[in-house]
Design a protein around this motif. Sequence first.
Motif, PDB file in Angstrom:
ATOM      1  N   ALA A   1      -6.599  -3.915  11.192  1.00 11.47           N
ATOM      2  CA  ALA A   1      -7.006  -2.620  11.730  1.00 11.47           C
ATOM      3  C   ALA A   1      -5.910  -2.027  12.601  1.00 11.47           C
ATOM      4  N   GLY A   2      -5.062  -2.891  13.172  1.00 11.05           N
ATOM      5  CA  GLY A   2      -4.059  -2.386  14.103  1.00 11.05           C
ATOM      6  C   GLY A   2      -2.836  -1.806  13.430  1.00 11.05           C
ATOM      7  N   ALA A   3      -2.547  -2.258  12.224  1.00  9.53           N
ATOM      8  CA  ALA A   3      -1.343  -1.789  11.547  1.00  9.53           C
ATOM      9  C   ALA A   3      -1.484  -0.310  11.209  1.00  9.53           C
ATOM     10  N   PRO A   4      -0.367   0.381  10.999  1.00 15.81           N
ATOM     11  CA  PRO A   4      -0.470   1.746  10.485  1.00 15.81           C
ATOM     12  C   PRO A   4      -1.115   1.733   9.109  1.00 15.81           C
ATOM     13  N   ALA A   5      -1.755   2.833   8.716  1.00 20.35           N
ATOM     14  CA  ALA A   5      -2.601   2.823   7.516  1.00 20.35           C
ATOM     15  C   ALA A   5      -1.890   2.255   6.295  1.00 20.35           C
ATOM     16  N   ALA A   6      -0.647   2.663   6.088  1.00 19.55           N
ATOM     17  CA  ALA A   6       0.055   2.172   4.910  1.00 19.55           C
ATOM     18  C   ALA A   6       0.248   0.658   4.995  1.00 19.55           C
ATOM     19  N   GLY A   7       0.520   0.186   6.214  1.00 21.47           N
ATOM     20  CA  GLY A   7       0.669  -1.252   6.401  1.00 21.47           C
ATOM     21  C   GLY A   7      -0.642  -1.971   6.171  1.00 21.47           C
ATOM     22  N   SER A   8      -1.744  -1.437   6.715  1.00 18.44           N
ATOM     23  CA  SER A   8      -3.051  -2.060   6.509  1.00 18.44           C
ATOM     24  C   SER A   8      -3.354  -2.173   5.029  1.00 18.44           C
ATOM     25  N   ALA A   9      -3.021  -1.111   4.287  1.00 15.75           N
ATOM     26  CA  ALA A   9      -3.301  -1.122   2.856  1.00 15.75           C
ATOM     27  C   ALA A   9      -2.577  -2.276   2.184  1.00 15.75           C
ATOM     28  N   VAL A  10      -1.311  -2.440   2.539  1.00 19.03           N
ATOM     29  CA  VAL A  10      -0.534  -3.513   1.925  1.00 19.03           C
ATOM     30  C   VAL A  10      -1.094  -4.878   2.331  1.00 19.03           C
ATOM     31  N   LEU A  11      -1.397  -5.014   3.621  1.00 17.55           N
ATOM     32  CA  LEU A  11      -1.853  -6.319   4.123  1.00 17.55           C
ATOM     33  C   LEU A  11      -3.176  -6.704   3.485  1.00 17.55           C
ATOM     34  N   SER A  12      -4.108  -5.759   3.463  1.00 16.66           N
ATOM     35  CA  SER A  12      -5.455  -6.078   3.023  1.00 16.66           C
ATOM     36  C   SER A  12      -5.544  -6.168   1.508  1.00 16.66           C
ATOM     37  N   ALA A  13      -4.826  -5.284   0.840  1.00 14.76           N
ATOM     38  CA  ALA A  13      -4.935  -5.256  -0.612  1.00 14.76           C
ATOM     39  C   ALA A  13      -4.135  -6.372  -1.248  1.00 14.76           C
ATOM     40  N   LEU A  14      -2.976  -6.696  -0.687  1.00 16.06           N
ATOM     41  CA  LEU A  14      -2.062  -7.583  -1.403  1.00 16.06           C
ATOM     42  C   LEU A  14      -1.748  -8.881  -0.670  1.00 16.06           C
ATOM     43  N   VAL A  15      -1.398  -8.782   0.618  1.00 20.13           N
ATOM     44  CA  VAL A  15      -0.820  -9.961   1.262  1.00 20.13           C
ATOM     45  C   VAL A  15      -1.810 -11.125   1.315  1.00 20.13           C
ATOM     46  N   VAL A  16      -3.070 -10.853   1.633  1.00 21.78           N
ATOM     47  CA  VAL A  16      -4.011 -11.981   1.677  1.00 21.78           C
ATOM     48  C   VAL A  16      -4.242 -12.576   0.295  1.00 21.78           C
TER      49      VAL A  16
END
Lengths: 99, 177, 518, 101, 310, 102
Positions: free
Chosen positions: C253-268
């Motif tokens: 939730a803290g990352a900037p939106a584009a970062g959150s998208a990458v983290l949540s959609a892909l990194v996990v």
Amino acid sequence: MSEFLLVAALCVLGTVALGLVAILRGPTPADRLSAAQLLGTGGVAALLLLGVATDTAGVTDLALVLALLAAFAAVAFVTQRTPADVVAEPASPPAQEPE
Amino acid sequence: MTRPDAAPSIARAAAARGTGFFGCWLLLAGPGWSNPAAAPVADVVVGLLAAAAATWASLHLLAPTPGRLRLGALGRLVLRFLWQSIVGGIDVARRALAPRLSLQPGYLVYPARPPPGPRRALFGALTSLVPGTLPVGTDSRGALVYHCLDLRQPVADGLARDEALMIAVCGEEATDV
Amino acid sequence: MDSLFTLTPPAAWGAPLLVTALMLPVAALMLAFVLGGRHAERVVLATLPIGLGVAVAIAAAVLHQGATLHYDLGGWAPPLGVSLHADGLSATLLLTTAVVLCAVGLYARADFRVPSGAREARAPLAFWTLLLAVWAGLNAVFLGQDLFNLYVALELLTFAAVPLVCLRGSPQTIAAALRYLLFALLGSVLYLLGGALFYGAYGTLDIALLSARLASGDPIAPAALAAAALMTAGLLAKTALFPLHLWLPPAHAGAPAAGSAVLSALVVKASFFLILRLWFDVMPDPLTHLAAQVLATLGAAAILFGGILALRQARLKMLIAYSTLAQIGYLFLVFPLVASPAAAPALDLVQAPGAWTGGVLQLVSHAFAKAAMFMAAGLIAGALGHDQVRGLGGLGRVLPMTVFAFALAGLSLMGLPPSGGFAAKWLLLSAAIETGQWWWTLVMLAGGLLTGGYLFRVLAPALSTRGPPLTLVKPVERSRELVVLGLALCSVVLGLVPLSSFGLVQIGRLGATGIGLP
Amino acid sequence: MTLALNVFTIVAVVLGLVFFLAGTVGLLRFPDTLTRLHALTKADNLGLGLVVLGLLPQVAWPFGGLKLIALWLLALLAGATVGPLLGHAVWTHARGREPPP
Amino acid sequence: MSLALAADAGLALLILGLAVWTTIARTAFGAVIGFMAYGFLVALVWVRLAAVDVALTEAALGSGLTGVLLLGAAARLPRDAAAARPGWGLRLAAGVVSAAVAAGLAAVVLLLPVPGPTLAPVATATLPTLGLGNPVTGVLIAYRAIDTLLESVVLVLALIGLWSLARDEDWGGRPDALRAANPGAALVLLAQVLPPLGLLVGVHLFWTGAIAPGGAFQGGTVLAAMWVLTLVAGLTRPPRVGGRGVRLLLVAGPALFLAIGVAGFWLGGAFLAYPAADAKPLILAIEAALTLSIAVALGLLLAGPPGARE
Amino acid sequence: MSSVTLFGLCGAALVGLGLFGLIVQPGVLRKILAFNLLGSGVLLLFGVIARRGAAAGIGSDPVPQALIITALVVAFAATVLAVALLRRLVQETGRDSLDTDG
């Protein structure tokens, strides 16, 4: 001969390990650091003895690296702290509130 | 600091230091050679490059001072400090291992002649190996402050002798004392 | 269908493509870093389409050959060397990654522009280079065939993902990043320990060789059991499966939106992917069956727990982050459904193709949907100046396209037809019933209801026509809305594609390595 | 000849050990931080020097032996720096409390 | 061999003792000192495990850079660092879990197969074709080149992550965290005398790595330590983070590695393959560039984000 | 009991100790130290495995040795990043623990 050198290495290590008591005891950070410093020199000696005893390649280089960097802990210690921190023990549990 | 003879003195210092560093390289790389006469050419080339780099770094970090070293005096200095460090070790060991601690620690102010700078630092470093003394700083008048294990010893006399020897080696500079 | 693929490169090209997929982001990362300034963005935007093309080519090559692609790096064969591999699942995930990253790249341009007058700025340089690094790490994970190489890939991912979390630099995000880093490092080190033990017992780190040696009939070494347990624990910490989830919501939730998208959609997904590979490609069947029950139980707990907590969040981004926790849970239900002994009398596992496809579909559709949601949330937060769920009333009237995209993505998360999420959950449900594990269906249904509940909390006020009209603090660029909508549509369209065309994800599964149909 | 060299090694190394022991004992027995620093910087450097001296007959010449000597010189340099560095820090602190000598 | 066993047992006990101290020490500073002493001893253990290459890495990192890093961190902790300790329940549970993990691992260690599996024969068999004498370097630079390549990228990435922690207005400035406020004469002298010698040692470690213990990581670490020393003493200044030159240096190693790897498609038949005739010069070129890049990266990692002077 | 086994047991104990510290210590720097102990224990175990693979005239299997070197450097980089984050945290909040925030 190599047995003797091995025993000697062990003795050096044991001796400087005794000095580790000073790490536990302190009382000032400078004292603790001194004990670690002693371990450094002793470590170099133990390594040299070990290296010659077992004729392992590269051990002299290792001792050389340790000797080269021996002063680093002290350098970091004195440059990263204020003089008061050198002697005073920081953060005793009933600490003052800076905020 | 710029003097007419600065350029030749830099060149001389570079040559001297470079030779020294290449000697150090031989020490480092040498043990790997089964036969020193047949040292691999590549090793020597890399050694020359490394010595050149070390010389550059050294000249950058520690500018050469004019005046030349007197080698005879240097030899005596080295011998004296080796001897002093042995005596210093024995002195500490004697005190540490004696059943009763015989210490009278305290401070000694010594107005050293080398001016603040590399030479003063070198003097401090060398005298830290001398029995019973540990340079801990400079007082408000620019004199060196030593911490001594035993003030009953003639510490100042020893320091004066060390100082004279050191000045004999690298010549005297104008001091502010 | 075949005529479509006559255009694909010959098989000999397939393998070097793997190297390209791995090294393209690395090379671009170095170039972007050296050029710096405004060039960083240009390098990324130029590289992303090429990478997408490479991913498409790999998928085509895998489909064309109908088998796994292999490449021995440096010509050194395992166990001494390291090889790359791409089966259908890898190809699918490479493709998903490339698509999502392309969208993120287009979306992020507005947020990470170098301000005029400056040659370079902190956040843009960090974001664009880190984006490439995430990409490199993900591709390395999806292509890796060597456990230690995968460790380096995981670390690459960690070092790329953690700074993304605190790009904003507020104290909360610093704390979130630090917590994330500590969890990720613990995960890496446990994973590494597992790798070491595997090596100690079997003398190789190559997944295929390890699998063969484990299946050779000798009793399994205790080291291998310990290794698998440690690796799984480490990877679970990185995947944020309940109860190791503490770090995820504040970080995502803290990352900037584009970062959150990458983290949540892909990194996990990267660490989840490795858990899949560990249990299906390395460990032998009976053990997988055991582990599957444990993993699925944790997954079920995550579905319920994440759903309930998402219901209680006040901030939109936190709600979406908690929804990630729950959706990750679904992924873990794949284990008992794929590796089910129920359908076969002996302990031989039957791989249910449906369950496998369902699981992969869940992975992919969640990636699209969650990226779309976070980016939509970013647009909403940017337009409103806040992201409080309470303040969203009437949003649909001012940002119709964003809300529509959010709703479409939500459709997929809830598993409603005709979305990809529906197809995924339907396949998983039917696999659960077929293998007689009806209790998982209850969990999935409950999870669906919870998802519906928390999305209703957002969508109901957003779509309501009552109340005073909202005023936007900042206009929203139409192109960014289109990007979000595009991704949301991707997640829906997946459900419209006939299931038979998901043959790709099965390639390399059926009898190719490790376990397969008897 | 070998015997004599070995005896030399043993004597030198054992002497070195004594100095290491002295350093440790000094570190533990001396009354305050500055006196303990004396023990640290002087005794163990001599100990290392004696160990190096003792090992000289056991390694290849010239390079191996000279390398050991160079190593000891490095250690001496480190010791000669560490003592004043730490000493300065401790003294600066102490000076803040009581008037300078 | 009971003598060696006794020595090793003593070493192991010392290490465990220091590790326990590091865990339970009352102050963070005490723990850091314990950890540094621990690092010295672990280097000895690596020698006992016949892994001198590893020992060199551990010693160079552990006694040089890690100390600067951790002592710097400990000095900046708030003075009221006594945060709430977890309750007895959690501590007990953590203790039980940790003890169980340790016991399980101990059992696994005792049950490892005899003889242990090994790749040593395969790894040494092909070394001559690479012109190398040190199998560890062979693994790092040839057999598992990809790991080394990616890892050198990880270092660059760590630096980007570190720099990203700067404040926006400091971007483009110089990292300034290391420079001592008032370096004493002794420190300056050390920083004037030691770095040239350290440079020789660093180059030697890189160069000898082809045939004996050493290599790019070890050499680069020593070089970095020397650079850090001059930074601390204020004799040199770290470069601006916006500079292109320093960035080129940072990626020189991985970029050359990657370029030679790609050339391997044509020259050696595969990505990251070396042509049989010219393997050694290519390897040495990569190692040289890596040494430089690693040194710069590690030095800058210690120097902190731009404008970090506190 | 051989030396190698002894160091293996030592490594196992270090892993346990590091894990304990990581869970129990409230301060972030202490957690970082614990992580380093844990990592060191893991690498020590790996080193033991390498030593058990002594063959072909080498005292220790070179493959794990190379991996350990890589892992050491990565762990150092991770420590740097963690310390940098901690320093920022202390700067911003004056606290060095993660306990009290959500």
